[in-house]
Motif scaffolding. Structure first.
Motif, PDB file in Angstrom:
ATOM      1  N   VAL A 133      -2.881  29.165  23.400  1.00 29.69           N
ATOM      2  CA  VAL A 133      -4.157  29.195  23.740  1.00 29.69           C
ATOM      3  C   VAL A 133      -4.979  30.238  23.957  1.00 29.69           C
ATOM      4  O   VAL A 133      -4.453  31.151  24.534  1.00 29.69           O
ATOM      5  CB  VAL A 133      -4.523  28.263  25.170  1.00 29.69           C
ATOM      6  CG1 VAL A 133      -5.833  28.185  25.602  1.00 29.69           C
ATOM      7  CG2 VAL A 133      -3.648  26.921  25.192  1.00 29.69           C
ATOM      8  N   GLU A 134      -6.224  30.246  23.253  1.00 30.15           N
ATOM      9  CA  GLU A 134      -7.044  31.614  23.211  1.00 30.15           C
ATOM     10  C   GLU A 134      -8.472  31.034  23.633  1.00 30.15           C
ATOM     11  O   GLU A 134      -9.164  30.267  23.200  1.00 30.15           O
ATOM     12  CB  GLU A 134      -7.144  32.115  21.774  1.00 30.15           C
ATOM     13  CG  GLU A 134      -8.003  33.379  21.771  1.00 30.15           C
ATOM     14  CD  GLU A 134      -8.099  33.959  20.368  1.00 30.15           C
ATOM     15  OE1 GLU A 134      -7.121  34.597  20.073  1.00 30.15           O
ATOM     16  OE2 GLU A 134      -9.077  33.566  19.696  1.00 30.15           O
TER      17      GLU A 134
ATOM     18  N   THR B 156      -9.041  35.903  26.888  1.00 28.79           N
ATOM     19  CA  THR B 156      -7.851  35.478  27.318  1.00 28.79           C
ATOM     20  C   THR B 156      -6.889  34.692  26.382  1.00 28.79           C
ATOM     21  O   THR B 156      -7.237  33.643  25.758  1.00 28.79           O
ATOM     22  CB  THR B 156      -7.874  35.000  28.615  1.00 28.79           C
ATOM     23  OG1 THR B 156      -8.783  35.341  29.600  1.00 28.79           O
ATOM     24  CG2 THR B 156      -6.501  34.474  29.351  1.00 28.79           C
ATOM     25  N   VAL B 157      -5.541  35.235  26.388  1.00 27.58           N
ATOM     26  CA  VAL B 157      -4.588  34.628  25.417  1.00 27.58           C
ATOM     27  C   VAL B 157      -3.333  34.195  26.214  1.00 27.58           C
ATOM     28  O   VAL B 157      -3.028  35.114  26.963  1.00 27.58           O
ATOM     29  CB  VAL B 157      -4.407  35.272  24.217  1.00 27.58           C
ATOM     30  CG1 VAL B 157      -3.840  36.688  24.426  1.00 27.58           C
ATOM     31  CG2 VAL B 157      -3.308  34.751  23.281  1.00 27.58           C
TER      32      VAL B 157
ATOM     33  N   LYS C 218       0.128  39.500  21.146  1.00 24.93           N
ATOM     34  CA  LYS C 218      -1.202  39.476  22.176  1.00 24.93           C
ATOM     35  C   LYS C 218      -1.891  40.868  21.843  1.00 24.93           C
ATOM     36  O   LYS C 218      -2.813  40.993  22.947  1.00 24.93           O
ATOM     37  CB  LYS C 218      -0.516  39.541  23.480  1.00 24.93           C
ATOM     38  CG  LYS C 218       0.182  37.928  23.790  1.00 24.93           C
ATOM     39  CD  LYS C 218       0.560  37.844  25.169  1.00 24.93           C
ATOM     40  CE  LYS C 218       1.186  36.528  25.077  1.00 24.93           C
ATOM     41  NZ  LYS C 218       1.915  36.447  26.719  1.00 24.93           N
ATOM     42  N   SER C 219      -1.864  41.400  20.828  1.00 23.23           N
ATOM     43  CA  SER C 219      -2.656  42.452  20.587  1.00 23.23           C
ATOM     44  C   SER C 219      -4.036  41.970  20.272  1.00 23.23           C
ATOM     45  O   SER C 219      -4.328  40.926  19.976  1.00 23.23           O
ATOM     46  CB  SER C 219      -2.357  43.313  19.372  1.00 23.23           C
ATOM     47  OG  SER C 219      -1.097  44.138  19.617  1.00 23.23           O
ATOM     48  N   LEU C 220      -5.133  42.771  20.524  1.00 18.67           N
ATOM     49  CA  LEU C 220      -6.635  42.367  20.294  1.00 18.67           C
ATOM     50  C   LEU C 220      -7.070  42.815  18.882  1.00 18.67           C
ATOM     51  O   LEU C 220      -6.650  43.976  18.447  1.00 18.67           O
ATOM     52  CB  LEU C 220      -7.640  42.913  21.336  1.00 18.67           C
ATOM     53  CG  LEU C 220      -9.150  42.757  20.764  1.00 18.67           C
ATOM     54  CD1 LEU C 220      -9.113  41.170  21.109  1.00 18.67           C
ATOM     55  CD2 LEU C 220     -10.064  43.452  21.994  1.00 18.67           C
ATOM     56  N   TYR C 221      -7.442  41.754  17.691  1.00 21.43           N
ATOM     57  CA  TYR C 221      -7.578  42.191  16.425  1.00 21.43           C
ATOM     58  C   TYR C 221      -9.191  42.150  16.349  1.00 21.43           C
ATOM     59  O   TYR C 221      -9.861  41.047  16.634  1.00 21.43           O
ATOM     60  CB  TYR C 221      -7.109  40.984  15.666  1.00 21.43           C
ATOM     61  CG  TYR C 221      -7.301  41.311  14.138  1.00 21.43           C
ATOM     62  CD1 TYR C 221      -6.625  42.346  13.386  1.00 21.43           C
ATOM     63  CD2 TYR C 221      -8.183  40.557  13.478  1.00 21.43           C
ATOM     64  CE1 TYR C 221      -6.959  42.569  12.057  1.00 21.43           C
ATOM     65  CE2 TYR C 221      -8.418  40.792  12.145  1.00 21.43           C
ATOM     66  CZ  TYR C 221      -7.939  41.798  11.531  1.00 21.43           C
ATOM     67  OH  TYR C 221      -8.223  41.883  10.050  1.00 21.43           O
ATOM     68  N   ILE C 222      -9.879  43.085  15.916  1.00 16.29           N
ATOM     69  CA  ILE C 222     -11.286  43.156  15.413  1.00 16.29           C
ATOM     70  C   ILE C 222     -11.381  43.229  14.242  1.00 16.29           C
ATOM     71  O   ILE C 222     -10.955  44.376  13.410  1.00 16.29           O
ATOM     72  CB  ILE C 222     -11.966  44.255  16.534  1.00 16.29           C
ATOM     73  CG1 ILE C 222     -11.598  44.163  17.983  1.00 16.29           C
ATOM     74  CG2 ILE C 222     -13.556  44.239  16.294  1.00 16.29           C
ATOM     75  CD1 ILE C 222     -12.112  45.307  18.808  1.00 16.29           C
ATOM     76  N   ARG C 223     -12.281  42.328  13.469  1.00 19.82           N
ATOM     77  CA  ARG C 223     -12.298  42.451  12.067  1.00 19.82           C
ATOM     78  C   ARG C 223     -13.794  43.123  11.902  1.00 19.82           C
ATOM     79  O   ARG C 223     -14.651  42.843  12.546  1.00 19.82           O
ATOM     80  CB  ARG C 223     -12.262  41.094  11.553  1.00 19.82           C
ATOM     81  CG  ARG C 223     -12.748  41.126  10.015  1.00 19.82           C
ATOM     82  CD  ARG C 223     -12.596  39.657   9.642  1.00 19.82           C
ATOM     83  NE  ARG C 223     -13.438  38.512  10.191  1.00 19.82           N
ATOM     84  CZ  ARG C 223     -14.576  38.215  10.044  1.00 19.82           C
ATOM     85  NH1 ARG C 223     -15.212  38.874   9.081  1.00 19.82           N
ATOM     86  NH2 ARG C 223     -15.153  37.577  10.782  1.00 19.82           N
ATOM     87  N   SER C 224     -13.900  43.924  10.821  1.00 19.38           N
ATOM     88  CA  SER C 224     -14.966  44.590  10.452  1.00 19.38           C
ATOM     89  C   SER C 224     -15.974  45.097  11.459  1.00 19.38           C
ATOM     90  O   SER C 224     -17.035  44.589  11.959  1.00 19.38           O
ATOM     91  CB  SER C 224     -16.204  43.655   9.546  1.00 19.38           C
ATOM     92  OG  SER C 224     -17.214  44.095   9.079  1.00 19.38           O
ATOM     93  N   VAL C 225     -15.362  46.233  12.106  1.00 14.51           N
ATOM     94  CA  VAL C 225     -15.820  46.811  13.165  1.00 14.51           C
ATOM     95  C   VAL C 225     -17.384  47.521  13.303  1.00 14.51           C
ATOM     96  O   VAL C 225     -17.538  48.006  12.037  1.00 14.51           O
ATOM     97  CB  VAL C 225     -14.956  47.996  13.847  1.00 14.51           C
ATOM     98  CG1 VAL C 225     -13.658  47.374  14.375  1.00 14.51           C
ATOM     99  CG2 VAL C 225     -14.567  49.125  12.706  1.00 14.51           C
ATOM    100  N   THR C 226     -18.026  47.495  14.149  1.00 18.88           N
ATOM    101  CA  THR C 226     -19.368  48.175  13.901  1.00 18.88           C
ATOM    102  C   THR C 226     -19.274  49.453  15.065  1.00 18.88           C
ATOM    103  O   THR C 226     -18.338  49.484  15.829  1.00 18.88           O
ATOM    104  CB  THR C 226     -20.275  47.345  14.469  1.00 18.88           C
ATOM    105  OG1 THR C 226     -20.337  46.841  15.854  1.00 18.88           O
ATOM    106  CG2 THR C 226     -20.411  46.106  13.556  1.00 18.88           C
TER     107      THR C 226
END
Length: 213
Positions: A65-66, A60-61, A83-91
């Motif tokens: 505050v996150e 929640t952002v 407020k986009s969701l960022y995912i690094r190195s996805v699986t």
């Protein structure tokens, strides 16, 4: 009574809009991806992921505050300024439907690295090849979404070159195909219609194959 009917219709229409607006994102493993909300957001935003009917809150952002709701020791998940969701190195396990404040935003599909990707127009014929490391003289087993692909007048598995031929493909045929359990091809079927002449040719081929059988 009339107000109730109108209300139900309004909810149905809004629901259809939300579903239709959902973005489909296909990425390879180890890439990074940004998933945006598809509607205006004010105040706090909570991102969730749904797989097989099970929903889990991610973070929640709000303001500066996150707050994370799941374990993230590698800090792969975070929020961006919009407020986009960022995912690094996805699986592959990151695949699923992502929701922004309970509204479906992105359908994310993560495919194994170096998987062949094929785009085909609706109502055409495509041929999928097994990976080169699938050996032996046996007839390979093709599968999609955890289910074995069964041969019929529209689907043909070659006993010679280990290929899978799909005739008159439709959007529902899109997805990741496996050959003997190994990722082979991610197929995307586009909605664009082919010409009447092309459709007639497809039907002629199917009829010919049925007669040959």
């Amino acid at each position: 009574m009339r107000w109730n009917i109108c209300s139900c219709l309004l909810v149905f229409v809004l629901g259809c809009k939300v579903t239709a607006a959902t973005k489909h994102e296909v990425v390879e493993e180890k890439q990074s991806v940004s998933l945006p909300c598809l509607h205006s957001v004010e105040g706090e935003v909570t991102w969730s992921r749904e797989t097989n009917g099970h929903r889990v809150d991610i973070l929640t952002v709000g303001g500066d505050v996150e707050k994370k709701h799941i374990s993230d020791p590698d800090r792969r998940r975070s929020s961006l300024a919009d407020k986009s969701l960022y995912i690094r190195s996805v699986t592959v396990s990151d695949s699923g439907t992502y929701l922004c404040n309970n509204a479906a935003a992105v359908e994310l599909t993560v495919i194994p690295s170096e998987t062949t990707r094929l785009v085909a127009p609706k109502s055409t014929t495509v041929t999928l090849n097994c990976p080169l490391d699938v050996g032996g003289s046996h007839v390979p087993t093709w599968s999609k979404d955890g289910s074995e692909v069964q041969e019929n007048i529209w689907v043909y598995v070659s006993h010679v070159d280990k290929t899978l031929t799909l005739t008159y493909v439709q959007p529902r045929d899109s997805g990741l195909y496996y050959c003997d359990g190994k990722p082979a091809v991610y197929l995307t079927v586009m909605e664009a219609e082919t010409s009447d002449r092309a459709r007639q040719e497809q039907k002629r081929r199917v009829t010919q194959r049925e007669n040959d059988v």
